[in-house]
Design an enzyme around this catalytic site. Structure first.
Site, PDB file in Angstrom:
ATOM      1  CB  SER A  29      53.286   1.303  41.137  1.00  0.00           C
ATOM      2  OG  SER A  29      53.490   0.751  42.431  1.00  0.00           O
TER       3      SER A  29
ATOM      4  CE1 TYR B  94      52.283  -3.616  39.114  1.00  0.00           C
ATOM      5  CE2 TYR B  94      53.438  -2.834  41.062  1.00  0.00           C
ATOM      6  CZ  TYR B  94      52.379  -2.749  40.183  1.00  0.00           C
ATOM      7  OH  TYR B  94      51.413  -1.784  40.370  1.00  0.00           O
TER       8      TYR B  94
END
Length: 264
Positions: free
Chosen positions: A142, A155
């Site tokens: 990501s 995350y």
């Protein structure tokens, strides 16, 4: 590198979002497809639709990758199916918000899916492809691996791991026919946001890419020979400068004495 002659592609998290987009794109490029996800009914529906649209063989593997049994079933498929030449290691979840307020059980679920499951499946593919003499591993990270936010400590940490893991794996396979790539998409129009702590409609529309565009960009980066693909980054030289700055520090990261500024 062409992505049209490498046999079957196994894709985790494949019934929606980026995983489904990769399945469509790889099938269009001539791959047979194995879709991996938890919901068997959704899997069968997705497989039937993709097979009809693409004319390719599409099979399914129902596996909950948050469980040891689910992970093992994918490991076994990678080891036992010699037709598999590509892994898209896509399954994951998002959890955004202050760490001080996070549910410990959800944090554990994030770590299990984004780290444990991811690593074991990549390792199984690495072993299988080494034995077959070729293969391609596409790991999905990501942009939050680089763009650290105060609500994304856990995350972002898992996705930074995916980036570093793939860079290390690329060194391991540098002199082989096994290819690795890591893709760092920004915000995508997917269900990943549901229950993450931030809803998709809270984001400016100019920040959000369609999963189809992200998958096409990822595969274009693979064909161009990129190790790290950032779908929305206009100038690839920015990534290269970032990586060169990191590598410039390497000779000084482990020395016998502390830096002079720490001497008293």
């Amino acid at each position: 590198m062409s992505t049209t002659t490498t046999g079957t592609a196994l894709i985790t998290g494949a019934t929606a979002g980026l995983g489904a987009a990769y399945a469509e794109e790889l099938a269009a490029r001539g791959h047979d497809i194995i879709l991996v996800a938890r919901d068997e009914a959704r899997l069968e529906k997705a497989a039937a639709g993709l097979a009809e649209r693409s004319g390719r063989k599409v099979s399914t593997l129902s596996a909950d990758l948050a469980t040891a049994e689910g992970i093992a079933s994918v490991e076994e498929r990678l080891a036992g199916d010699a037709s598999i030449g590509t892994l898209v290691n896509n399954a994951g979840m998002a959890l955004l918000g202050p760490l001080s307020k996070a549910d410990p059980d959800r944090l554990e679920g994030l770590i299990t899916l984004n780290l444990t499951s991811f690593t074991r499946i990549a390792a199984a593919a690495a072993k299988a492809f080494t034995g077959r003499g070729a293969g391609t591993i596409v790991n999905i990270s990501s942009a939050l691996a680089l763009n650290i936010l105060p609500v994304g400590a856990a995350y972002s940490g898992t996705k930074a791991y995916v980036l570093a893991f793939t860079q290390g794996l690329a060194q391991e396979f540098a002199d082989s026919a096994v290819r690795v790539q890591v893709v760092l998409p920004g915000a995508l129009e997917t269900a990943l946001w549901n229950g993450s702590g931030i809803e998709l409609d809270q984001l400016p529309k100019e920040m959000v890419m369609s999963p189809q565009d992200a998958a096409r960009a990822g595969l274009a980066g693979l064909e161009a020979g990129e190790l790290v693909t950032i779908p929305s980054l206009p100038e690839y030289g920015q990534w290269e400068a970032y990586d060169q700055a990191r590598q410039a520090m390497r000779p000084n990261l482990s020395l016998s004495r502390p830096a002079a500024r720490y001497s008293r």
